[in-house]
Structures are given as structure tokens and as C-alpha cells.
Design an enzyme around this catalytic site. Structure first.
Site, mmCIF file in Angstrom:
data_model
loop_
_atom_site.group_PDB
_atom_site.id
_atom_site.type_symbol
_atom_site.label_atom_id
_atom_site.label_comp_id
_atom_site.label_asym_id
_atom_site.label_seq_id
_atom_site.Cartn_x
_atom_site.Cartn_y
_atom_site.Cartn_z
ATOM 1 N N LYS A 1 0.875 -1.178 0.000
ATOM 2 C CA LYS A 1 0.000 0.000 0.000
ATOM 3 C C LYS A 1 0.900 1.212 0.000
ATOM 4 O O LYS A 1 2.042 1.158 0.461
ATOM 5 C CB LYS A 1 -0.882 0.029 1.258
ATOM 6 C CG LYS A 1 -2.142 0.828 1.070
ATOM 7 C CD LYS A 1 -3.215 -0.006 0.407
ATOM 8 C CE LYS A 1 -4.443 0.774 0.068
ATOM 9 N NZ LYS A 1 -5.565 -0.127 -0.307
ATOM 10 N N ASP B 1 -7.079 4.073 -4.466
ATOM 11 C CA ASP B 1 -7.725 3.896 -3.166
ATOM 12 C C ASP B 1 -8.374 5.253 -2.872
ATOM 13 O O ASP B 1 -8.629 6.023 -3.810
ATOM 14 C CB ASP B 1 -6.705 3.479 -2.087
ATOM 15 C CG ASP B 1 -7.380 2.949 -0.822
ATOM 16 O OD1 ASP B 1 -7.867 1.816 -0.828
ATOM 17 O OD2 ASP B 1 -7.461 3.701 0.174
HETATM 18 P P1 NDP Z 1 -13.123 7.319 -2.803
HETATM 19 O O1 NDP Z 1 -12.086 8.349 -2.586
HETATM 20 O O2 NDP Z 1 -13.666 7.103 -4.166
HETATM 21 O O3 NDP Z 1 -14.374 7.597 -1.853
HETATM 22 C C1 NDP Z 1 -14.228 7.656 -0.468
HETATM 23 C C2 NDP Z 1 -15.578 7.975 0.139
HETATM 24 O O4 NDP Z 1 -15.499 7.834 1.554
HETATM 25 C C3 NDP Z 1 -16.000 9.417 -0.115
HETATM 26 O O5 NDP Z 1 -17.402 9.502 -0.144
HETATM 27 C C4 NDP Z 1 -15.431 10.130 1.121
HETATM 28 O O6 NDP Z 1 -16.089 11.347 1.456
HETATM 29 C C5 NDP Z 1 -15.689 9.091 2.188
HETATM 30 N N1 NDP Z 1 -14.732 9.277 3.267
HETATM 31 C C6 NDP Z 1 -13.380 9.284 3.153
HETATM 32 N N2 NDP Z 1 -12.820 9.530 4.346
HETATM 33 C C7 NDP Z 1 -13.837 9.671 5.216
HETATM 34 C C8 NDP Z 1 -13.916 9.951 6.609
HETATM 35 N N3 NDP Z 1 -12.797 10.116 7.346
HETATM 36 N N4 NDP Z 1 -15.144 10.026 7.180
HETATM 37 C C9 NDP Z 1 -16.264 9.866 6.441
HETATM 38 N N5 NDP Z 1 -16.265 9.619 5.126
HETATM 39 C C10 NDP Z 1 -15.065 9.515 4.527
HETATM 40 O O7 NDP Z 1 -12.513 5.969 -2.211
HETATM 41 P P2 NDP Z 1 -12.960 4.455 -2.495
HETATM 42 O O8 NDP Z 1 -14.430 4.392 -2.703
HETATM 43 O O9 NDP Z 1 -12.055 3.901 -3.509
HETATM 44 O O10 NDP Z 1 -12.578 3.764 -1.104
HETATM 45 C C11 NDP Z 1 -13.507 3.616 -0.036
HETATM 46 C C12 NDP Z 1 -13.023 2.523 0.900
HETATM 47 O O11 NDP Z 1 -12.956 1.283 0.171
HETATM 48 C C13 NDP Z 1 -11.642 2.697 1.505
HETATM 49 O O12 NDP Z 1 -11.623 2.107 2.789
HETATM 50 C C14 NDP Z 1 -10.736 1.882 0.567
HETATM 51 O O13 NDP Z 1 -9.551 1.494 1.209
HETATM 52 C C15 NDP Z 1 -11.654 0.716 0.294
HETATM 53 N N6 NDP Z 1 -11.359 -0.074 -0.896
HETATM 54 C C16 NDP Z 1 -11.260 0.518 -2.110
HETATM 55 C C17 NDP Z 1 -11.028 -0.256 -3.242
HETATM 56 C C18 NDP Z 1 -10.977 0.330 -4.604
HETATM 57 O O14 NDP Z 1 -10.854 -0.439 -5.559
HETATM 58 N N7 NDP Z 1 -11.107 1.624 -4.784
HETATM 59 C C19 NDP Z 1 -10.822 -1.706 -3.125
HETATM 60 C C20 NDP Z 1 -11.038 -2.236 -1.807
HETATM 61 C C21 NDP Z 1 -11.283 -1.423 -0.743
HETATM 62 P P3 NDP Z 1 -15.333 12.754 1.195
HETATM 63 O O15 NDP Z 1 -15.398 12.956 -0.291
HETATM 64 O O16 NDP Z 1 -16.113 13.741 1.979
HETATM 65 O O17 NDP Z 1 -13.929 12.580 1.707
HETATM 66 O O1 2IT Z 2 -7.901 -1.869 -0.876
HETATM 67 C C1 2IT Z 2 -7.830 -2.342 -2.035
HETATM 68 O O2 2IT Z 2 -7.952 -3.554 -2.243
HETATM 69 C C2 2IT Z 2 -7.615 -1.414 -3.145
HETATM 70 N N1 2IT Z 2 -7.564 -0.207 -2.919
HETATM 71 C C3 2IT Z 2 -7.420 -1.941 -4.533
HETATM 72 C C4 2IT Z 2 -6.002 -2.377 -4.753
HETATM 73 C C5 2IT Z 2 -5.664 -2.765 -6.179
HETATM 74 O O3 2IT Z 2 -4.481 -3.042 -6.386
HETATM 75 O O4 2IT Z 2 -6.532 -2.804 -7.053
#
Ligand code: NDP
Ligand code: 2IT
Length: 453
Positions: free
Chosen positions: A134, A174
Site C-alpha cells: 500500500k 484507493d
Molecule cells: P473514494 O475516494 O472514491 O471515496 C471515499 C468515500 O469515503 C467518499 O465519499 C469520502 O467522502 C468518504 N470518506 C473518506 N474519508 C472519510 C472519513 N474520514 N469520514 C467519512 N467519510 C469519509 O474511495 P474508495 O471508494 O475507492 O474507497 C472507499 C473505501 O474502500 C476505503 O476504505 C478503501 O480502502 C476501500 N477499498 C477501495 C477499493 C478500490 O478499488 N477503490 C478496493 C477495496 C477497498 P469525502 O469525499 O467527503 O472525503
Molecule cells: O484496498 C484495495 O484492495 C484497493 N484499494 C485496490 C487495490 C488494487 O491493487 O486494485
């Protein structure tokens, strides 16, 4: 397990955690993620002297390496900025390092170590040959211009490129890193290397990206929930679901729940939540995609546009639901939220985010014996399709949408099978135990085979 054995495992877990906390002071999220694993796998370690003698837990919880570097760049006003970036290459026992990059002011070493550790286990669960890593930076992309984001990504890659490669370490997105940032990072990587490779995933579809990668984490989380429900002769159809977040994971979780016949009644961001009892339909979701993916606005605009309730500064867990999909960030659902969800009759929690439930919330879900899927199982669809993107890049071909979606479904089904194999307890399935043991043994066996390295 007998009472004596359980007491021995608990004592050994406490002893191990004291050492880990001493070696990694102040890294609270890392301690939390490790504790969650160790408390479920310790009985297995005590039963397997070869694991104990090889100091497997000690080695698995120490990253292979961490690179920390300065990112100097110039903002639109001509001010020089100096941010800090990291790449935590956690473990490459079963494949090249793989995992996302996170941008945000709250990014620090403890957060990235917890994420790299979780990624190692999650990637093992997919069955694909991927190690765990990461990275990210304490750069806050909110309010930055397109050009500032581009310059920051280029400056970051000027150093990061030395440490990554298609057979070494393959970053992705992420929080705060989506297709725009991956595109800038890829453009800069290609310029520096003068090689067109699959070193980043989540790329645009015209330059090596995979179909369904954008949707994969959210879709995968719902496929996993469907597997859990099918196991109990039930399904997502007809379920009222709360989803937190409104980013990549939340949007495509909501889309798939609706496609399978469920009703999504909430979304959120760090400012508050919307509650739409009528359900977020296709038209409303198209509005959210434009709001969040293009205009980068706030979720309160949804409440204004569609005339529903806005819970200012609040999370969505007080909204009654059958199933909850926390899809925003770590520790966004605490013990009280868990009690509220359970009191309202919630029977399933599938974590789209990484470690969204606090330890206390997890304890309550497990005690209530509901269907609770930890992030490393439920959200593995994103990295799984990243793995498929790597395969397509290596083969220099592009698979069709149906083909990738079918593989994603199959990976999620297999993860569910692994959880059953390792976590079944009579009629009940402990998905925490199942996911942790399945992942731990896969990485552990590889580490044992490699000798003392
Ligand atoms: P994005 O940046 O696309 O979206 C994040 C969302 O979460 C936004 O709505 C944001 O709101 C909100 N958020 C972030 N920080 C906070 C906080 N401290 N309190 C409340 N809301 C918050 O990220 P992703 O959708 O990609 O990621 C979301 C989660 O999923 C993370 O935990 C990530 O690690 C996990 N994840 C992501 C993957 C991926 O492929 N993208 C894969 C597996 C897991 P705001 O805009 O106001 O900050
Ligand atoms: O938390 C996760 O699994 C991710 N943000 C995606 C990682 C990836 O390599 O696609």
C-alpha cells in the site's frame, strides 16, 4: 478448542501484541488490524510448531520494506509545497507486491501499514498470485485544480518509479486516487521508463485498463453478500440496504444492490449522510456519478435535488436496514452504531471499505452471529480485477465485459467457499475466522517453503 487451550491462545496473543505495540509505537490502526488476525489464528499457530518455530507471525507482521520520500511540487499560485509519500511493500511471498495508493491529509505510516497488511491477506484470499503493498501521500486532493493534481502525481512518480514495475510492485487507486490520478501517474511512469507496461492498474480503457475494474469492488461486495445470503436460502432481492460513502466503492455497491432487486436508502461523505426511503434508482445514481466522479461535489446536493432527508455531520447507521455496506473508510462504524444496527434488525454487514468496523463493533456482530463479512473477504473484488488487468496486459489482449464480470463472480464465490472451509461452525459461518485462517495459511505455507528469508 478446550478452555485451557483457549486461555493459552489468549495469553499468547496478549504477549505477541505487547511486543508488536512496543516495536511499532503510535500505529493504532496497524495494531488493530494485526490484533484482529492474531486472535483468530493463534490457536492454529500453537497447534503447528513449524509456524511457531519459524516465527511466522513475527515475520508476517514486519513489512519487507517501507520507502518514505519527499514530494516537492508547485501550486497554481507559485507556492512551493513539500508533501510526504510512502510505499509499504509488505509481503511478496505469493506474487509481486500489489495494492492501492491513498491521498489525504490523514495518511500516515500506521494507516498505510494496516492497509498493506490487510492487502497481503486479501490478495491471498483471491487465489491470484499477488503479494501485498500500500502507498500514498499526505497530499489532500480536495479543492486542488486539475493541474495541481497532475503536477503532484508527476512529482510523486519521479521517485516512485524506481520502486515499482510489472513484476515487482503494481500500484492502483484507493481513497482520493481514482482514474484521473492513475492516468497521470501512468503517463509519467511511461515517460520516465520509455516502456508501455501494466505497472499500474485501474488504467483508462484506451490504454490497457480492464473493463469492470471501476465497478469491481462494489459489485464484488454485493456478490459476496449474495453468496452469504444464498448459503442461507435467501438473497439480496427485497433487502433494504444502507451504504456509507459516495466514492468508487459506494457507487457501484449501490448499483449492484439495485440490479439484484435490493433497495439502497443511504449514501454519505465526510460531511453527512442522505436518507432516501424511496430508494436510489438508476436516475438518482446517474446524478451521484456525475456529482462525485465529474463535478466532485458534496452528497448534500442529492438531498436538495431529490428532496430527501440530509443527516448533517452524521453517519447512516441509525437508518433501519436489513443489510449494511460500510464503504467509506476505517473505523467509521463503532460499537454503538453496531448496537443500533442490530437493534433495528440488520442481519448482514459486508465491508466495502478496509476495516470500517471498530474492534468493539466487530465483537458485537460476532456475538450476535449475524452474517458479517470483513473487508478482506467482501472487498477483494477490486484487487481481483486488478489482477485480471495485469493478466490482460501481460497477454496484450482485452477481455470482454461479460468475461471479466464472470471471473469476478467466480473469485467472490471461491472466497466464500474458502471462508466456509475455514470458518464453518455447525450451521453458523464465522467469516472473520474463515477469511483470516484461509489467507494466513496460504501466505504462511509460501513463507515456510521459502526458508528463513
Ligand atoms: P473514494 O475516494 O472514491 O471515496 C471515499 C468515500 O469515503 C467518499 O465519499 C469520502 O467522502 C468518504 N470518506 C473518506 N474519508 C472519510 C472519513 N474520514 N469520514 C467519512 N467519510 C469519509 O474511495 P474508495 O471508494 O475507492 O474507497 C472507499 C473505501 O474502500 C476505503 O476504505 C478503501 O480502502 C476501500 N477499498 C477501495 C477499493 C478500490 O478499488 N477503490 C478496493 C477495496 C477497498 P469525502 O469525499 O467527503 O472525503
Ligand atoms: O484496498 C484495495 O484492495 C484497493 N484499494 C485496490 C487495490 C488494487 O491493487 O486494485
Amino acid at each position: 478448542m478446550g478452555g485451557g487451550e483457549q486461555a493459552a491462545a489468549e495469553a499468547e496473543t496478549e504477549r505477541f501484541m505487547r511486543g508488536l505495540v512496543r516495536r511499532n509505537p503510535g500505529e493504532d490502526e496497524f495494531h488493530q488490524a494485526v490484533h484482529e488476525l492474531v486472535q483468530t489464528v493463534m490457536p492454529y499457530v500453537l497447534d503447528h510448531p513449524e509456524y511457531r518455530d519459524a516465527k511466522l507471525l513475527e515475520r508476517l507482521t514486519e513489512p519487507d520494506r517501507v520507502v518514505i520520500f519527499r514530494v516537492a511540487w508547485e501550486d497554481d499560485a507559485g507556492n512551493v509545497r513539500a508533501d510526504r509519500a510512502w510505499r509499504v511493500q509488505f509481503n511478496n511471498s505469493i506474487g509481486p507486491y500489489k495494492g492501492g495508493l491513498r491521498f489525504g491529509s490523514a495518511v500516515n505510516m500506521g494507516v498505510l501499514k494496516f492497509l498493506g497488511f490487510e492487502q497481503t491477506l486479501k490478495n491471498a484470499l483471491t487465489g491470484l498470485p499477488m503479494g501485498g503493498a500500500k502507498g500514498g501521500a499526505n497530499f489532500n486532493p480536495k479543492g486542488k485544480s486539475e493541474r495541481e493534481v497532475m503536477r503532484f502525481c508527476q512529482a510523486l512518480m519521479l521517485e516512485l518509479h524506481r520502486h515499482i514495475g510489472e513484476d515487482t510492485d503494481v500500484p492502483a487507486g484507493d481513497i482520493g486516487v481514482g482514474s484521473r490520478e492513475i492516468s497521470y501517474l501512468f503517463g509519467q511512469y511511461k515517460r520516465i521508463q520509455n516502456r508501455f507496461t501494466g505497472t499500474l492498474t485501474g488504467k483508462g480503457l484506451t490504454f490497457g485498463g480492464s473493463l469492470v475494474r471501476t465497478e469491481a469492488t462494489g459489485y464484488g461486495a454485493v456478490y459476496f453478500a449474495e453468496n452469504m445470503l444464498n448459503h442461507r436460502d435467501d438473497s439480496v432481492a427485497g433487502k433494504v440496504c444502507t451504504v456509507s460513502g459516495s466514492g468508487n466503492v459506494a457507487i457501484y455497491t449501490a448499483e449492484k444492490i439495485r440490479q439484484l432487486g435490493g433497495t439502497v436508502v443511504s449514501l454519505s461523505d465526510s460531511s453527512g449522510s442522505i436518507h432516501d426511503p424511496a430508494g436510489i434508482d438508476e436516475e438518482k445514481l446517474a446524478f451521484v456519478k456525475d456529482l462525485k466522479e465529474v463535478r466532485r461535489g458534496r452528497i448534500c446536493e442529492y438531498a436538495e435535488r431529490f428532496g430527501c432527508e440530509y443527516l448533517d455531520g452524521r453517519r447512516p447507521w441509525s437508518i433501519p436496514c436489513d443489510a449494511a455496506f460500510p464503504s467509506a473508510t476505517q473505523n467509521e462504524l463503532d460499537g454503538r452504531d453496531a448496537e443500533t444496527l442490530l437493534g433495528n434488525g440488520c442481519v448482514l454487514v459486508a465491508e466495502g471499505a478496509n476495516m470500517p468496523s471498530t474492534s468493539e463493533a466487530v465483537r458485537r456482530f460476532l456475538a450476535a452471529r449475524i452474517m458479517y463479512a470483513p473487508g478482506k473477504a467482501a472487498n477483494a473484488g477490486g484487487v481481483a480485477v486488478s489482477g485480471l488487468e495485469q493478466s490482460q496486459n501481460a497477454l496484450r489482449i482485452a477481455w470482454g465485459r461479460e468475461q471479466v464480470d464472470e471471473r469476478l463472480r467466480e473469485v467472490m464465490r471461491q472466497i466464500h467457499e474458502r471462508c466456509l472451509r475455514w470458518g464453518r461452525d455447525g450451521d453458523h459461518v464465522d467469516y472473520v475466522k474463515g477469511a483470516n485462517l484461509a489467507a494466513f495459511v496460504r501466505v504462511g505455507e509460501a513463507m515456510l517453503a521459502h526458508g528463513i528469508v
